[in-house]
Structures are given as C-alpha cells and as structure tokens.
Design an enzyme around this catalytic site. Structure first.
Site, PDB file in Angstrom:
ATOM      1  N   ASP A  49      17.423  33.953  42.276  1.00  0.00           N
ATOM      2  CA  ASP A  49      17.168  33.689  43.690  1.00  0.00           C
ATOM      3  C   ASP A  49      16.749  32.234  43.871  1.00  0.00           C
ATOM      4  O   ASP A  49      15.678  31.829  43.445  1.00  0.00           O
ATOM      5  CB  ASP A  49      16.045  34.610  44.196  1.00  0.00           C
ATOM      6  CG  ASP A  49      15.827  34.463  45.694  1.00  0.00           C
ATOM      7  OD1 ASP A  49      16.494  35.178  46.470  1.00  0.00           O
ATOM      8  OD2 ASP A  49      14.995  33.610  46.093  1.00  0.00           O
ATOM      9  N   TYR A  54      14.676  24.590  47.830  1.00  0.00           N
ATOM     10  CA  TYR A  54      14.017  24.414  46.531  1.00  0.00           C
ATOM     11  C   TYR A  54      14.558  23.198  45.777  1.00  0.00           C
ATOM     12  O   TYR A  54      13.943  22.746  44.815  1.00  0.00           O
ATOM     13  CB  TYR A  54      14.176  25.652  45.634  1.00  0.00           C
ATOM     14  CG  TYR A  54      13.757  26.973  46.250  1.00  0.00           C
ATOM     15  CD1 TYR A  54      12.965  27.024  47.397  1.00  0.00           C
ATOM     16  CD2 TYR A  54      14.147  28.180  45.687  1.00  0.00           C
ATOM     17  CE1 TYR A  54      12.595  28.237  47.969  1.00  0.00           C
ATOM     18  CE2 TYR A  54      13.771  29.396  46.252  1.00  0.00           C
ATOM     19  CZ  TYR A  54      13.009  29.419  47.401  1.00  0.00           C
ATOM     20  OH  TYR A  54      12.653  30.621  47.955  1.00  0.00           O
ATOM     21  N   HIS A 112      17.167  31.232  55.847  1.00  0.00           N
ATOM     22  CA  HIS A 112      15.874  31.223  55.156  1.00  0.00           C
ATOM     23  C   HIS A 112      14.709  31.609  56.089  1.00  0.00           C
ATOM     24  O   HIS A 112      13.827  32.362  55.707  1.00  0.00           O
ATOM     25  CB  HIS A 112      15.640  29.828  54.554  1.00  0.00           C
ATOM     26  CG  HIS A 112      14.704  29.807  53.390  1.00  0.00           C
ATOM     27  ND1 HIS A 112      14.819  28.891  52.375  1.00  0.00           N
ATOM     28  CD2 HIS A 112      13.631  30.565  53.079  1.00  0.00           C
ATOM     29  CE1 HIS A 112      13.856  29.094  51.478  1.00  0.00           C
ATOM     30  NE2 HIS A 112      13.123  30.108  51.894  1.00  0.00           N
TER      31      HIS A 112
HETATM   32  N1  LIG Z   1      12.373  33.555  51.380  1.00  0.00           N
HETATM   33  C1  LIG Z   1      11.235  32.922  51.297  1.00  0.00           C
HETATM   34  O1  LIG Z   1      10.727  32.369  52.284  1.00  0.00           O
HETATM   35  C2  LIG Z   1      10.500  32.872  49.983  1.00  0.00           C
HETATM   36  C3  LIG Z   1       9.200  32.376  49.922  1.00  0.00           C
HETATM   37  C4  LIG Z   1       8.568  32.379  48.677  1.00  0.00           C
HETATM   38  C5  LIG Z   1       9.223  32.851  47.551  1.00  0.00           C
HETATM   39  N2  LIG Z   1      10.506  33.309  47.655  1.00  0.00           N
HETATM   40  C6  LIG Z   1      11.261  33.805  46.462  1.00  0.00           C
HETATM   41  O2  LIG Z   1      10.479  34.786  45.792  1.00  0.00           O
HETATM   42  C7  LIG Z   1      10.283  34.370  44.439  1.00  0.00           C
HETATM   43  C8  LIG Z   1       8.963  34.873  43.914  1.00  0.00           C
HETATM   44  O3  LIG Z   1       7.891  34.437  44.745  1.00  0.00           O
HETATM   45  P1  LIG Z   1       6.837  33.320  44.322  1.00  0.00           P
HETATM   46  O4  LIG Z   1       7.445  32.451  43.303  1.00  0.00           O
HETATM   47  O5  LIG Z   1       6.330  32.656  45.541  1.00  0.00           O
HETATM   48  O6  LIG Z   1       5.615  34.153  43.740  1.00  0.00           O
HETATM   49  P2  LIG Z   1       5.389  35.279  42.628  1.00  0.00           P
HETATM   50  O7  LIG Z   1       6.632  35.577  41.897  1.00  0.00           O
HETATM   51  O8  LIG Z   1       4.654  36.399  43.299  1.00  0.00           O
HETATM   52  O9  LIG Z   1       4.333  34.585  41.660  1.00  0.00           O
HETATM   53  C9  LIG Z   1       4.633  33.448  40.884  1.00  0.00           C
HETATM   54  C10 LIG Z   1       3.330  32.958  40.246  1.00  0.00           C
HETATM   55  O10 LIG Z   1       2.778  33.987  39.424  1.00  0.00           O
HETATM   56  C11 LIG Z   1       2.669  33.525  38.080  1.00  0.00           C
HETATM   57  N3  LIG Z   1       3.125  34.649  37.238  1.00  0.00           N
HETATM   58  C12 LIG Z   1       4.405  35.126  37.126  1.00  0.00           C
HETATM   59  N4  LIG Z   1       4.438  36.185  36.288  1.00  0.00           N
HETATM   60  C13 LIG Z   1       3.168  36.383  35.861  1.00  0.00           C
HETATM   61  C14 LIG Z   1       2.571  37.314  34.968  1.00  0.00           C
HETATM   62  N5  LIG Z   1       3.300  38.246  34.364  1.00  0.00           N
HETATM   63  N6  LIG Z   1       1.221  37.228  34.764  1.00  0.00           N
HETATM   64  C15 LIG Z   1       0.487  36.293  35.385  1.00  0.00           C
HETATM   65  N7  LIG Z   1       0.999  35.380  36.234  1.00  0.00           N
HETATM   66  C16 LIG Z   1       2.326  35.418  36.467  1.00  0.00           C
HETATM   67  C17 LIG Z   1       3.563  32.305  37.967  1.00  0.00           C
HETATM   68  O11 LIG Z   1       3.004  31.377  37.065  1.00  0.00           O
HETATM   69  P3  LIG Z   1       3.848  30.484  35.990  1.00  0.00           P
HETATM   70  O12 LIG Z   1       5.147  30.105  36.631  1.00  0.00           O
HETATM   71  O13 LIG Z   1       2.938  29.318  35.759  1.00  0.00           O
HETATM   72  O14 LIG Z   1       4.031  31.344  34.773  1.00  0.00           O
HETATM   73  C18 LIG Z   1       3.503  31.746  39.392  1.00  0.00           C
HETATM   74  O15 LIG Z   1       2.339  30.956  39.547  1.00  0.00           O
HETATM   75  C19 LIG Z   1      10.401  32.840  44.533  1.00  0.00           C
HETATM   76  O16 LIG Z   1      10.573  32.224  43.279  1.00  0.00           O
HETATM   77  C20 LIG Z   1      11.567  32.702  45.470  1.00  0.00           C
HETATM   78  O17 LIG Z   1      12.778  32.952  44.784  1.00  0.00           O
HETATM   79  C21 LIG Z   1      11.151  33.321  48.849  1.00  0.00           C
END
Ligand SMILES: NC(=O)c1ccc[n+]([C@@H]2O[C@H](COP(=O)([O-])OP(=O)(O)OC[C@H]3O[C@@H](n4cnc5c(N)ncnc54)[C@H](OP(=O)(O)O)[C@@H]3O)[C@@H](O)[C@H]2O)c1
Length: 285
Positions: A49, A54, A112
């Site tokens: 994704d 990004y 988005h």
């Molecule tokens: N459509 C939208 O508006 C929108 C907005 C936000 C996100 N998204 C999408 O959703 C995806 C996921 O959301 P997100 O990246 O915001 O947040 P998330 O996946 O909920 O959390 C990511 C964070 O959690 C940490 N993490 C990941 N796995 C872990 C584990 N097993 N144990 C402990 N910590 C862990 C990561 O750290 P490290 O990387 O340092 O390991 C990072 O800081 C995004 O990458 C993007 O593709 C979309």
C-alpha cells in the site's frame, strides 16, 4: 518464482480479490523503500500500500522487479494526491504513478482524501476519472480513502461505480463505527489504516493481558482482531523482525470474549489520531 501464501483473499464488489494482509509504506523514506519492501516480499507479503503523497512509489516497483516476481503476484495500491483532484490533473497524476511504479496498471487506485472544503466540495468529477481508469483497465479496482458516510452517500447518488474499498483510520481506540456500518451495508470493503494506531495501542493493559493468554505479541493480537472482523490491513514497519511478526497471524485465533474486550476499547471520536476528513484540507507543496 511463486510462494504459497497463507494470507486469505477477500473478494471485492467488482469480483477482483485482494490479499487481506499487506505492507504499508507511509513514512518510509524514498531511499529506504525498496529495501523495506524487499524485506516484506521475502517474508511473504504480496500486497503493498503506497500513495503519491508518500513519494516512494518508485521504490515499491523497484523491489517487486528486483525479486523477479511476476507482476500479477503482487497487489499494489496507490492513491491520488490532494493537489490533483481536478479531472485533467488526476489523469496526469495517475500516469505519473504508473511511470514511477514502472507498471502498466495498478491493482487498486484510491482518492486519498475527500477534501470537502476544497474544489467547491466536488470529489464527484474526480471519481468519474477513476471510473474511466477502471474502464480502461489501468486501475483494476478503484476506491476511496477517508470518506465519511455523507461522502459515500454523495457518490452513491451521483455515480455508477460503487467504490471497492474505503481505507479509513481504524484501530481498537477508534472503531469508526458509522463508516464501518455503511461500508458493510453497501459491500464496500473496509481497509484499516494505522491498524495498531502507530504503536499507541500496544501498551494497553487489556491487549497485553490477551496477548499473554494466547502467547502472542500485542501487535499480533490487534492485527488478528482486524482479520477476524473481516478488514484488510497493511501494518508498516522498517524493522525486519516486526515485519515478520506482523505476518505470523494465521495460526491462532481470538475467542469471542477476547474480541469483545478489544471492541470495548473504542473511544469514539476521541480515539481518532489522524486528521478529521470533514475538515482536512492539506495540499502538499
Ligand atoms: N489513507 C490514509 O490516509 C492513510 C493514513 C495513514 C496510513 N495509511 C496506510 O496504512 C499503513 C499503516 O499505517 P501507519 O503506518 O500509519 O501505522 P501502523 O501500521 O499502525 O504503525 C506503524 C508504526 O508501528 C510500529 N510497529 C509496526 N509493527 C510493530 C510491532 N510488531 N511491534 C511494535 N511496533 C510496531 C512501526 O515502527 P517501525 O517502522 O519503526 O518498526 C511504526 O512506528 C501506512 O503505511 C499506509 O500504507 C493510510
């Protein structure tokens, strides 16, 4: 090369399928993205994704090609950036996405953000462009992100194609119930962004207790909770051990009591971490 995947496929309302678990690349530096995606593909992820916003679509395409995977084996999503909602801009921006990825189609393309306070509140003409991209086969499926119920109702009233997905903030502290209920009732698959609330739910005592009981980590418990609710998730991590940990969620289950205890953590609107889609008007420069 092909791998046997344990990840279930979800059928979308256009009959295409999407792997229920993917890998998100928000906030991964462009220079780091190919390496991070390569790690995820090595672990077994087959759904990435990304988004124009990004700035790292190029690294996604590079990693997939470097592994020699047939294009059809990896499901790739990208999203239209906020500055490009006018139809001509949207078409040009989509062309740039394909160019950056190095592909001739994306599996899923999303608006988005709805940006209801910009563009005279018109996201309908933007959606019509996505309908054209789908008709041309250059976006196999099309959907939206951060759409509230009123925005979905507007598309339902003015457009032919129902979005295949709505990608919204959703985690134990923010269940986004109204949007979820609307999507469930209209066959729009729910994609949960920030599925572990960017780490903020991992210290929750209830989640910790459940994790201890099932012998899993808090992140695995929360991701499993999403899967059992039928949502699509794509946790982000640049830490290889976590990338593997987040993938190992298909050999255990949460019982009804654990599911209900996590459901009860919902804080309603107070649990939202990200921007409110009704007022969000950010245009990246
Ligand atoms: N459509 C939208 O508006 C929108 C907005 C936000 C996100 N998204 C999408 O959703 C995806 C996921 O959301 P997100 O990246 O915001 O947040 P998330 O996946 O909920 O959390 C990511 C964070 O959690 C940490 N993490 C990941 N796995 C872990 C584990 N097993 N144990 C402990 N910590 C862990 C990561 O750290 P490290 O990387 O340092 O390991 C990072 O800081 C995004 O990458 C993007 O593709 C979309």
């Amino acid at each position: 090369m092909s791998t046997v995947s344990t990840v279930p496929a979800i059928e979308l309302n256009d009959a295409n399928t999407i792997p229920q678990l993917g890998f998100g690349v928000f906030q991964i530096e462009p220079s780091e993205t190919a390496r991070a995606v390569a790690t995820a593909l090595d672990v077994g992820y087959r759904h990435i994704d990304t988004a124009q916003m990004y700035g790292n679509e190029r690294g996604v395409g590079e990693a997939i090609r470097a592994l020699g995977l047939p294009r059809g084996e990896v499901f790739v999503t990208s999203k239209l950036n906020n500055g490009f909602h006018r139809p001509d801009d949207a078409r040009r921006a989509f062309d740039r996405t394909l160019e950056a990825l190095g592909f001739d189609y994306v599996d899923l393309f999303l608006i988005h953000w709805p940006l209801p306070t910009l563009y005279d509140g018109d996201f309908v003409s933007t959606w019509h462009v996505l309908e054209e991209l789908a008709a041309e086969g250059r976006a196999r499926s099309i959907g939206v992100s951060n759409f509230q119920v009123a925005h979905l109702e507007r598309l339902a009233a003015d457009c032919d194609v129902v979005p295949a997905v709505n990608q919204v903030e959703l985690h134990p502290y923010f269940a986004n119930r109204d949007v979820h209920a609307y999507c469930d009732a209209h066959a729009i698959a729910v994609e949960a962004w920030a599925p572990i609330a960017q780490g903020k739910v991992l210290d929750d005592p209830v989640i910790g207790e459940i994790a201890q009981k099932v012998g899993r980590t808090p992140a695995q418990v929360v991701l499993r909770w999403h899967l059992q609710h039928g949502r699509i998730v794509f946790p982000k991590s640049v830490t290889p051990a976590r990338v593997a940990e987040n993938y190992a969620i298909f050999d255990f289950a949460l019982d009804a009591d654990a599911m209900a205890r996590i459901d009860a953590l919902d804080r309603g609107e107070a649990g939202r971490n990200g921007p409110n889609p009704d007022t969000f008007d950010y245009i990246p420069r």
